[in-house]
Structures are given as structure tokens and as C-alpha cells.
Design an enzyme around this catalytic site. Structure first.
Site, short mmCIF file in Angstrom:
data_model
loop_
_atom_site.label_atom_id
_atom_site.label_comp_id
_atom_site.label_asym_id
_atom_site.label_seq_id
_atom_site.Cartn_x
_atom_site.Cartn_y
_atom_site.Cartn_z
N ASP A 42 -4.65 5.43 7.41
CA ASP A 42 -3.61 5.59 6.37
C ASP A 42 -4.26 5.64 4.99
OD1 ASP A 42 -1.51 5.51 8.21
OD2 ASP A 42 -0.29 4.22 6.92
N LYS A 90 -15.85 -6.03 12.19
CA LYS A 90 -15.82 -7.29 11.44
C LYS A 90 -16.75 -8.26 12.16
CE LYS A 90 -14.20 -9.96 8.13
NZ LYS A 90 -14.57 -9.74 6.72
N ASP A 124 -6.10 2.15 12.52
CA ASP A 124 -4.72 2.36 12.08
C ASP A 124 -4.64 2.23 10.56
OD1 ASP A 124 -1.97 2.65 12.10
OD2 ASP A 124 -1.57 0.57 12.65
N TYR A 134 -3.41 -4.13 19.81
CA TYR A 134 -2.12 -3.49 20.09
C TYR A 134 -1.77 -3.49 21.57
CZ TYR A 134 -2.37 -1.79 15.25
OH TYR A 134 -2.46 -1.70 13.88
N ASP A 192 -13.75 -4.64 5.64
CA ASP A 192 -13.27 -4.87 4.27
C ASP A 192 -14.07 -4.03 3.28
OD1 ASP A 192 -15.37 -6.50 5.09
OD2 ASP A 192 -14.66 -8.32 4.09
C1 IPM Z 1 0.04 5.34 13.97
C2 IPM Z 1 1.24 4.45 13.88
C3 IPM Z 1 1.40 3.74 15.21
C4 IPM Z 1 0.12 3.02 15.51
C5 IPM Z 1 2.58 2.76 15.29
C6 IPM Z 1 3.88 3.47 14.97
C7 IPM Z 1 2.66 2.06 16.62
O1 IPM Z 1 1.11 3.57 12.83
O2 IPM Z 1 0.03 6.26 14.80
O3 IPM Z 1 -0.90 5.11 13.21
O4 IPM Z 1 -0.15 1.98 14.96
O5 IPM Z 1 -0.68 3.54 16.28
MG MG Z 2 -0.55 3.95 11.57
#
Ligand code: IPM
Ligand code: MG
Length: 360
Positions: free
Chosen positions: A255, A195, A251, A146, A227
């Protein structure tokens, strides 16, 4: 004591959920004898509208001067909003990346806890989750893909996009130390995710994490390929205590971790660096589709405010009080729409905030 909190409501549901978190903070301050002085700052789409960029240097300086930063969410609807017609580094999310980098917040802690009261919202089978689970994802936040060099070029009439993934050993070492420190206060297990069967950056990651682990003989270290980790999170989430990983893997896995807890609307997060200044935000996004309708779940932001009290201000009992109030409200059966279940009482954003504040 008086604490200076920079507040960034942001876009979408951001302003609504931040209002509720402030309500709960103020009630906590009243009860325990603290005051919180808020300074509202613009970041994300609202800052683009006001200043033409997602985070100005002046705003970043104001955030740096605060004792901590509380953030709602930034961004809009990618398909509809004009913000996404701008070059990538001028879009709302670029503000988020800039503030993390600018404040040196390299360690992102995202707890994934299955609240007993919400076990019905968890998509996994009872035989997998019975007894609950409680782990944290420790994500490296200011390096890797990133923040690497990126460009899109044309070569012999063919478009080509390049992103670079770089880590140096110091970046790995400092986040690894954080993970082991956190593990020492929990169940003393670190699972480092990479990985390493493909990537050089992962092989270096694994080597440095192993070295750091030698400073923490009490902590059990394991390595797992990303994975496999994605699979293990739904197969047996109870096996984890601290998951340590690089930026992009963290990231994605955070989620996934939030989903197995039942709702991303419950997940708080703290971004920390070498000082006490931290940035606290829910793990979810700005949900523009439900903005302004009093439907958003403010609990992740309220729980992020509790993390702020714990990590930036060392106010442990105050943080405990907020967490206990959230549990109590859930126990009494109040739910926002995202976590609504049969026989429970549906409430809106504001009422949820009132209920939590009322239990402090
Ligand atoms: C998070 C979000 C951000 C990230 C995006 C919006 C840049 O997905 O905080 O997880 O990837 O860090
Ligand atoms: Mg995110």
C-alpha cells in the site's frame, strides 16, 4: 486460442472496473486472434447476499477449472454494511483469503512503477523520484499471521485476542525462488524484508532466503528490517528492484509503495502458485463511496489483465500492447478523478476503458 477466464466482479466499484478490463481484453483478442470466454462468479459481499457465505466451495471449484481468474474488488463500508456484523470468517474479505489459499496462490506480485506521465501525482519531491522508479513487491500470500490460528478468549474476566505467526522453511523457500526468478528477468536485486531483530519467523526467513540466494549467484541479495523499509520507500524508492517479504509486511508495504507511485488506482497485482492458474486483481479495494458513479479508475484492473496475459497465458506482445495503450492514453492527457491534474482531461470509468481499448 480460446482462454477460459473466471471473472469475479465482486462489490463496490468491482463490477465497473472489471467491465472495462473485459472490454480491453476483447479488443486485444480481436486484434491478435484470441478469444476469452468469461464465466462470472460471485465472491465477497454479493456472495454473502446470495448464498450466505463469501465464497462457496462450488464457486471455488469453478475458479479452479478456469485458465485464470480476473477479480475486481470485494468488501463494503465497514462502518455501515451489515456484512461486517457477521463473524470474521463469514465477511467479504474471508472470500479473498479462501480463494488465495484454495488455489494455492502463495506468490503475490505488486509492481510499483512511477509513470512519467503521472509524476505530478507522486507525493514525493522531484529530487527523490527524478528519472522515475520501477520495483515490485513480492508478497508471500498464504502463510503467516493472516492464516495462523486465532481466537479471542476471556481469562479472569479479561478479554484476550491471540493471532499466531507461523512459517515453515518450505513456504519461505518457494516464495524466495519466485522472487529470485523475477529478479533474474529484471535488475537482479532482491531486498528481503523482515523483522529478524525480534521475530523467530523472520530469523528463519532470513536464513532460508540466504540459502536460496546461493542458487542465484547473479542476483544481489540484501536484507532490510521492515521498519527501515517503510522509511526507505519514501526516502529513496529508486534503490529497490524486487522487495521480497512475508504476508503482513507485504500487505502494508505494498500500500505504501502504491502511494508513492501517485495513485493506488494504477496498481495491478498477480497472485500465482505452482501452476499457470493465477488470480489477477487491482491492489486497491472496492471503494464503496464512489461505486456506481462512473468515477473509479479502471487502469489497475486493465493492467492486471495485462499481467494475466503475460503470466498465465504467455502472451507477451499482447500484454505489451495493453501496457502501451495505457501509457498512450495518459500521455494524451486523459485522467480519472484520482489522478486528475491541472490542464488534463477528466474522464469517467467507461470512457477511460474505451480510450484504452481504442489504442490497442
Ligand atoms: C490486499 C487486501 C487484503 C489482504 C485484505 C482485504 C484481506 O488488503 O489484498 O492487500 O490483506 O490481503
Ligand atoms: Mg492490502
Amino acid at each position: 486460442m480460446n482462454y477460459k477466464v473466471a471473472v469475479i466482479p465482486g462489490d463496490g466499484i468491482g463490477p465497473e472496473i472489471v467491465t472495462e478490463a473485459k472490454k480491453v481484453l476483447d479488443k486485444t483478442g480481436e486484434k491478435y486472434g484470441h478469444t476469452f470466454e468469461y464465466q462470472e462468479l460471485l465472491m465477497g459481499g454479493c456472495s454473502i447476499d446470495a448464498y450466505g457465505e463469501p465464497l462457496t466451495d462450488e464457486t471455488l471449484e469453478k475458479a479452479r477449472a478456469a485458465d485464470s481468474v480476473l477479480l475486481g474488488a470485494v468488501g463494503g463500508d465497514v462502518g455501515k454494511s451489515g456484512w461486517y456484523k457477521l463473524p470474521p470468517d463469514k465477511r467479504p474479505e474471508a472470500g479473498l483469503l479462501k480463494i488465495r489459499k484454495g488455489l494455492g496462490l502463495f506468490a503475490n506480485i505488486r509492481p510499483a512503477v512511477l509513470f512519467d506521465e503521472l509524476s505530478g501525482a507522486c507525493p514525493l519531491k522531484e529530487e527523490i523520484t527524478g528519472g522515475g522508479f520501477d520495483f515490485v513487491v513480492m508478497r508471500e500470500l498464504t502463510g503467516g499471521l493472516y492464516f495462523g490460528e486465532r481466537k479471542t478468549i476471556e481469562e479472569d474476566g479479561v478479554l484476550k485476542a491471540i493471532d499466531t505467526l507461523t512459517y515453515d522453511e518450505n513456504e519461505i523457500r518457494r516464495i524466495a525462488r519466485w522472487a529470485f526468478d523475477v529478479a533474474m528477468k529484471r535488475n537482479k536485486k532482491v531486498c528481503s524484508v523482515d523483522k529478524a531483530n525480534v521475530l523467530d519467523s523472520s530469523r528463519l526467513w532470513r536464513k532460508v532466503v540466504k540459502e536460496v540466494s546461493e542458487e542465484y549467484p547473479e542476483v544481489e541479495l540484501s536484507d532490510m528490517l521492515v521498519d527501515n523499509c517503510a522509511m526507505q520507500l519514501v526516502r529513496d524508492p529508486k534503490q529497490f528492484d524486487v522487495i521480497l517479504t512475508e504476508n503482513m509486511f507485504g500487505d502494508i508495504l505494498s500500500d505504501e509503495a502504491s502511494m508513492v507511485t501517485g495513485s493506488i488506482g494504477m496498481l495491478s497485482s498477480a497472485s500465482l502458485g505452482a501452476t499457470k492458474l493465477g488470480l489477477y486483481e487491482p491492489s486497491h479495494g472496492s471503494a464503496p463511496d464512489i461505486a456506481g458513479q462512473d468515477k473509479a479508475n479502471p487502469l489497475a484492473t486493465i493492467l492486471s489483465a495485462a499481467m494475466m496475459l503475460r503470466y498465465s497465458f504467455d502472451l507477451e506482445k499482447e500484454a505489451d500492447a495493453i501496457e502501451a495503450a495505457v501509457k498512450q492514453v495518459l500521455k494524451e492527457g486523459y485522467r480519472t478523478i484520482d489522478i486528475m491534474d491541472e490542464g488534463k482531461t477528466l474522464v469517467g470509468t467507461k470512457q477511460m476503458g474505451d480510450l484504452v481499448a481504442g489504442h490497442i
